[in-house]
Design a protein around this motif. Structure first.
Motif, mmCIF file in Angstrom:
data_model
loop_
_atom_site.group_PDB
_atom_site.id
_atom_site.type_symbol
_atom_site.label_atom_id
_atom_site.label_comp_id
_atom_site.label_asym_id
_atom_site.label_seq_id
_atom_site.Cartn_x
_atom_site.Cartn_y
_atom_site.Cartn_z
ATOM 1 N N PRO A 179 -2.275 8.432 -7.405
ATOM 2 C CA PRO A 179 -3.280 9.368 -6.801
ATOM 3 C C PRO A 179 -3.453 10.385 -7.846
ATOM 4 C CG PRO A 179 -1.719 8.326 -5.334
ATOM 5 C CD PRO A 179 -1.345 8.107 -6.517
ATOM 6 N N SER A 180 -2.708 10.860 -8.278
ATOM 7 C CA SER A 180 -2.543 12.043 -9.216
ATOM 8 C C SER A 180 -1.706 12.053 -10.577
ATOM 9 C CB SER A 180 -2.006 13.472 -8.269
ATOM 10 O OG SER A 180 -1.956 14.739 -9.073
ATOM 11 N N LEU A 212 12.887 19.470 -10.979
ATOM 12 C CA LEU A 212 11.801 18.400 -10.180
ATOM 13 C C LEU A 212 11.152 19.400 -9.131
ATOM 14 C CD1 LEU A 212 13.610 15.228 -9.758
ATOM 15 C CD2 LEU A 212 11.935 15.624 -11.366
ATOM 16 N N LEU A 213 11.821 20.631 -8.644
ATOM 17 C CA LEU A 213 11.240 21.402 -7.462
ATOM 18 C C LEU A 213 10.330 22.190 -8.232
ATOM 19 C CD1 LEU A 213 14.120 22.132 -5.415
ATOM 20 C CD2 LEU A 213 12.283 21.038 -4.766
ATOM 21 N N GLN A 214 10.242 22.763 -9.665
ATOM 22 C CA GLN A 214 9.367 23.450 -10.256
ATOM 23 C C GLN A 214 8.123 22.748 -10.714
ATOM 24 O OE1 GLN A 214 11.804 25.210 -13.040
ATOM 25 N NE2 GLN A 214 13.069 26.310 -11.629
ATOM 26 N N MET A 215 8.252 21.355 -10.943
ATOM 27 C CA MET A 215 7.070 20.633 -11.348
ATOM 28 C C MET A 215 5.767 20.818 -10.332
ATOM 29 S SD MET A 215 9.071 17.037 -12.882
ATOM 30 C CE MET A 215 7.529 16.958 -14.001
ATOM 31 N N PRO A 216 4.473 20.654 -10.956
ATOM 32 C CA PRO A 216 3.386 20.824 -10.119
ATOM 33 C C PRO A 216 3.229 19.999 -8.828
ATOM 34 C CG PRO A 216 2.727 20.747 -12.483
ATOM 35 C CD PRO A 216 4.462 20.280 -12.303
ATOM 36 N N LEU A 217 3.766 18.960 -8.848
ATOM 37 C CA LEU A 217 3.686 18.092 -7.651
ATOM 38 C C LEU A 217 4.415 18.563 -6.529
ATOM 39 C CD1 LEU A 217 2.692 15.359 -6.684
ATOM 40 C CD2 LEU A 217 4.959 14.430 -7.256
ATOM 41 N N THR A 275 4.609 5.829 -3.894
ATOM 42 C CA THR A 275 3.151 5.810 -4.627
ATOM 43 C C THR A 275 2.499 4.321 -4.518
ATOM 44 O OG1 THR A 275 4.025 7.553 -6.191
ATOM 45 C CG2 THR A 275 2.111 6.429 -6.844
ATOM 46 N N TYR A 276 3.337 3.485 -5.006
ATOM 47 C CA TYR A 276 2.824 2.129 -4.978
ATOM 48 C C TYR A 276 3.067 0.913 -3.955
ATOM 49 C CZ TYR A 276 2.183 4.146 -9.844
ATOM 50 O OH TYR A 276 1.764 4.960 -10.886
ATOM 51 N N GLY A 277 3.823 1.442 -3.322
ATOM 52 C CA GLY A 277 4.182 0.423 -1.988
ATOM 53 C C GLY A 277 5.140 -0.459 -2.202
ATOM 54 N N ARG A 278 5.689 -0.461 -3.267
ATOM 55 C CA ARG A 278 6.738 -1.786 -3.616
ATOM 56 C C ARG A 278 7.702 -1.099 -5.019
ATOM 57 N NH1 ARG A 278 5.486 -3.343 -9.113
ATOM 58 N NH2 ARG A 278 3.208 -2.873 -9.736
ATOM 59 N N PRO A 279 8.677 -1.513 -4.956
ATOM 60 C CA PRO A 279 9.822 -1.125 -6.208
ATOM 61 C C PRO A 279 9.355 -1.493 -7.483
ATOM 62 C CG PRO A 279 10.626 -3.294 -4.944
ATOM 63 C CD PRO A 279 9.547 -2.683 -4.229
ATOM 64 N N PRO A 280 9.634 -0.662 -8.643
ATOM 65 C CA PRO A 280 9.217 -1.263 -9.825
ATOM 66 C C PRO A 280 9.717 -2.479 -10.124
ATOM 67 C CG PRO A 280 11.052 0.478 -9.933
ATOM 68 C CD PRO A 280 10.536 0.314 -8.517
ATOM 69 N N ASP A 281 9.034 -3.381 -11.093
ATOM 70 C CA ASP A 281 9.626 -4.592 -11.369
ATOM 71 C C ASP A 281 10.680 -4.573 -12.522
ATOM 72 O OD1 ASP A 281 7.275 -5.699 -10.122
ATOM 73 O OD2 ASP A 281 5.830 -5.554 -11.855
ATOM 74 N N SER A 282 10.644 -3.544 -13.298
ATOM 75 C CA SER A 282 12.149 -3.356 -14.064
ATOM 76 C C SER A 282 12.246 -2.070 -14.494
ATOM 77 C CB SER A 282 12.032 -4.311 -15.394
ATOM 78 O OG SER A 282 10.828 -3.798 -16.201
ATOM 79 N N VAL A 283 13.399 -1.500 -14.740
ATOM 80 C CA VAL A 283 13.526 -0.309 -15.283
ATOM 81 C C VAL A 283 14.245 -0.171 -16.724
ATOM 82 C CG1 VAL A 283 14.878 1.874 -14.636
ATOM 83 C CG2 VAL A 283 13.550 0.731 -12.869
ATOM 84 N N PRO A 284 13.859 0.712 -17.729
ATOM 85 C CA PRO A 284 12.956 1.481 -17.505
ATOM 86 C C PRO A 284 11.314 0.880 -17.530
ATOM 87 C CG PRO A 284 13.835 1.510 -19.690
ATOM 88 C CD PRO A 284 14.766 0.389 -18.655
ATOM 89 N N GLN A 310 0.790 -1.100 0.104
ATOM 90 C CA GLN A 310 -0.087 -0.116 0.020
ATOM 91 C C GLN A 310 0.992 1.241 -0.046
ATOM 92 O OE1 GLN A 310 -2.814 0.192 3.232
ATOM 93 N NE2 GLN A 310 -3.507 2.085 2.662
ATOM 94 N N GLY A 311 0.802 2.103 -0.950
ATOM 95 C CA GLY A 311 1.249 3.190 -1.122
ATOM 96 C C GLY A 311 0.843 4.282 -0.019
ATOM 97 N N LEU A 312 1.586 5.473 0.035
ATOM 98 C CA LEU A 312 1.308 6.653 0.815
ATOM 99 C C LEU A 312 0.268 7.456 0.465
ATOM 100 C CD1 LEU A 312 5.058 7.504 2.028
ATOM 101 C CD2 LEU A 312 3.551 5.940 2.993
ATOM 102 N N GLU A 313 -0.298 8.262 1.072
ATOM 103 C CA GLU A 313 -1.371 9.142 0.787
ATOM 104 C C GLU A 313 -0.730 10.375 -0.253
ATOM 105 O OE1 GLU A 313 -3.297 10.708 4.272
ATOM 106 O OE2 GLU A 313 -4.300 8.920 4.731
#
Length: 683
Positions: free
Chosen positions: A469-470, A496-501, A452-461, A364-367
């Motif tokens: 959530p957004s 990244l600091l300038q992005m809307p999130l 976000t998803y409560g787990r690491p990505p399965d593969s990268v990229p 479970q990811g965070l809020e």
């Protein structure tokens, strides 16, 4: 001089003495790593069974010089383990116990010990392939080829039985994963068909544990696949080093070792307390130097001692830090809530790393508000470090401590130590991620995915992202983990600091971030007693950090170049050896052979035609037409002239022909008029 007062001589252990010392140290180990008064320190006298007061024991009579030198030695576990990285001859000056960590046999007393930098990069992935099997009288052995990285030359063979696989699998059960180990079979386990089938199953088992990011980096798997480089007992080495530290710092006391709470093999943790404050808990971390340590020993030790002066609202404070030529020791306050990764995985901070994070019970990811706040705080501290020229490159969820609703960054010392990053095997695949800032941004993408998803990505990229959530979260993830981002490069921390999130997140803190000039009083034998030390970052250390940062990035770029070349070669070989490509090559070969045969035939016919044309052109041109016959002359006499012989007539005609050819002139020709009577007549 070796015999002078106040100096130390080397203790060499051979034969029975070494065996007795090994047995004594093994008896010393307890379930909690030491007694209530702290971990025990074994001297050479007690380990060898010598009686006090200079008397002789099992080791025989001792000279006064030997009694003086041997009775004051402290032997580290690195000297006791046969597979240890360091040798058994150690020097331990009474005023500097840390100097024992990097000795070597036969070195002069005043000679500077060699640097203890570990050149082996523990994050380079290992691959294993079972090449063959051999059946003995009662069991079967499997010959395994293990390779480190992409170089075929950096490979070796190991021999393992099924019981070895079973023992490894039992040790990995703490991870809570269902690993595909083939089942046991008591009857018929020596049949050829069964051995071949089991070999396939064991190969699949090796593939699973070597491709799992957490399992492949754990000490159990490393020792199974590479026993030569991972045979030392790192916990015992760390315990002995910490024990020597406590000789000069009696106010600290070990409560218990925190076994395997981290993922690094050469970094160990101990729960501490202060004797006059027994309820307060601290964490001591001990680590070896890594392959990316490019600072000089003097600059390195100065920067390590500077860490307690670093004040920032989003950096976890270092209580005490010290270092020697081969390792470093830091003390921080213990946080019962644990790290950000503990919050995401609902884990207990003191549990082993494999148990906490390999197979979480609830994903479970965070809020959204937590994601925004924590992400903004982490980006702020990353920007602060990069603006100050301080290299980091070690961002992941376990290096972010939670203090209420505030994230605080951990392990700033890792880049100074030269330790490889947790995600190095990921970003080393992409040539555009070649600076420490781009490394931090890419690692922030991994951290944001986990939040976000409560787990690491399965593969990268990552090709596609699950619902978030957004959409602002997905936009940041796409800029750091997508195929396009990994191919074209990472954004900057400021971007990244300038992005809307994160741009609309308000941070409330009254503490001004700085590498503060503080006055700290140390009661430590490494310093002069009660020395008032003012710690700053001078220009010389800033320049040393800049050079070290460039060296770290240079090694990364070189590694990425080698991986890229190997990938291209592998892709070309795979494409060249495919069945479809073989059919295409056969068709092209047939067409080429037909085309070459046709060209050869045309060339042959052209040569034949040219030879015929040259033969025709070599003949003399036809003679000119003979003039019309003249009117017959009247006979002069009735006698007939004498006829010429045939040979003379032929000679005269040939000579006339040759003469006419030589004297031929084109200009003397006149245009001939012809009358064409072939046309039909219409009457």
């Amino acid at each position: 001089m070796p015999g002078a007062k106040g100096t130390e001589s080397a203790v060499r252990l051979r034969g029975a003495g070494r065996r007795r010392l090994l047995a004594a140290v093994r008896r010393m180990r307890g379930p909690e790593g030491g007694s209530a008064g702290g971990p025990r320190v074994v001297s050479a006298r007690s380990a060898l069974g010598l009686r006090g007061g200079g008397g002789s024991g099992t080791g025989g009579a001792r000279t006064p010089r030997a009694r003086q030198s041997v009775g004051r030695r402290v032997l580290t576990a690195a000297a006791l383990e046969p597979g240890g990285r360091r040798e058994s001859a150690l020097r331990v000056p009474a005023s500097r116990p840390w100097a024992a960590a990097a000795g070597r046999p036969g070195m002069a007393f005043m000679e500077k010990p060699p640097a203890g930098k570990v050149l082996l990069d523990d994050t380079v992935p290992l691959t294993a392939a079972i090449e063959a099997s051999q059946s003995l009288q009662s069991h079967t052995e499997y010959i395994i080829r293990v390779q480190r990285g992409i170089s075929v030359e950096n490979s070796w063979q190991i021999v393992r039985r099924y019981s070895d696989f079973d023992l490894l699998n039992n040790s990995l059960q703490i991870a809570g994963l269902s690993l595909p180990l083939p089942p046991k079979k008591l009857i018929g386990n020596m049949d050829r068909e069964f051995i071949a089938e089991r070999q396939k199953g064991l190969q699949n088992y090796l593939n699973v544990i070597t491709t799992n990011h957490i399992l492949s980096n754990c000490e159990l798997v490393k020792k199974f696949l590479d026993p030569n480089n991972y045979s030392a007992n790192y916990t015992e080495i760390a315990l002995q080093q910490v024990s020597m530290f406590f000789r000069s710092e009696p106010k600290w006391e070990v409560v218990e070792p925190l076994k395997d709470i981290g993922w690094r093999i050469r970094k160990k943790y101990f729960l501490m307390k202060i004797k006059n404050q027994p309820k307060e808990r601290l964490v001591l971390s001990w680590a070896d130097l890594g392959p990316d340590k490019y600072l000089s020993d003097k600059d390195f030790q100065c920067l390590i001692k500077l860490l307690p002066s670093c004040l920032h609202p989003y950096i976890y404070r270092v209580t005490f830090a010290t270092a020697n030529e081969s390792s470093t020791l830091l003390i921080r306050m213990f946080n019962e809530k644990g790290t950000l990764k503990d919050l995401i995985y609902k884990a207990k901070p003191k549990d082993p790393f494999l148990k906490k994070y390999c197979n979480p019970k609830k994903i479970q990811g965070l809020e959204l508000q937590q994601i925004k706040t924590y992400g903004r705080q982490i980006l702020e501290v990353l920007k602060f470090l990069h603006d100050k020229g301080f290299p980091y490159g070690h961002l992941h969820a376990s290096n972010v401590m939670l203090d209420g609703d505030t994230c605080r960054l951990l392990d700033l010392e890792n880049s100074l130590l030269g330790l490889p990053s947790f995600y190095r095997s990921y970003f080393s695949q992409f040539r555009k991620i070649n600076t420490l800032e781009s490394v931090d941004v890419h690692c922030f993408g991994h951290l944001l995915y986990e939040m976000t998803y409560g787990r690491p990505p399965d593969s990268v990229p990552v090709d596609s992202f699950p619902p978030a959530p957004s959409m602002a979260v997905v936009a940041v993830l796409e800029s750091t983990l997508s195929c396009e981002a990994c191919k074209n490069g990472m954004p900057t921390v400021s971007r990244l600091l300038q992005m809307p999130l994160f741009s609309d997140v308000l941070l409330t803190t009254s503490e001004k971030p700085q590498f503060k000039t503080t006055e700290i009083i140390y009661r430590n034998s490494l310093f002069r007693p009660w020395l008032l030390a003012v710690l700053t970052i001078p220009t010389k250390l800033k320049e040393a950090l800049r050079i070290a940062k460039e060296c770290i990035e240079k090694r990364l770029i070189e590694e990425q170049k080698q991986i890229h070349q190997h990938r291209r070669l592998t892709r070309a070989q795979s494409h060249h050896g495919s069945e479809e490509e073989r059919k295409k090559r056969k068709i092209l070969a047939r067409k080429k052979s037909k085309r070459s045969a046709l060209e050869n035939s045309e060339e042959h016919s052209a040569k034949y035609s040219n030879s015929n044309n040259s033969g025709i052109s070599a003949l003399p041109p036809p003679p000119p037409p003979l003039p019309p016959p003249a009117a017959p002359l009247p006979p002069a006499s009735t006698e007939a002239p004498a006829q010429l012989s045939p040979q003379a007539e032929n000679g005269v005609s040939r000579g006339a022909l040759l003469s006419s050819i030589q004297n031929f002139q084109k200009g003397t020709l006149r245009k001939a008029e012809t009358c064409d009577h072939s046309a039909p007549k219409i009457g």
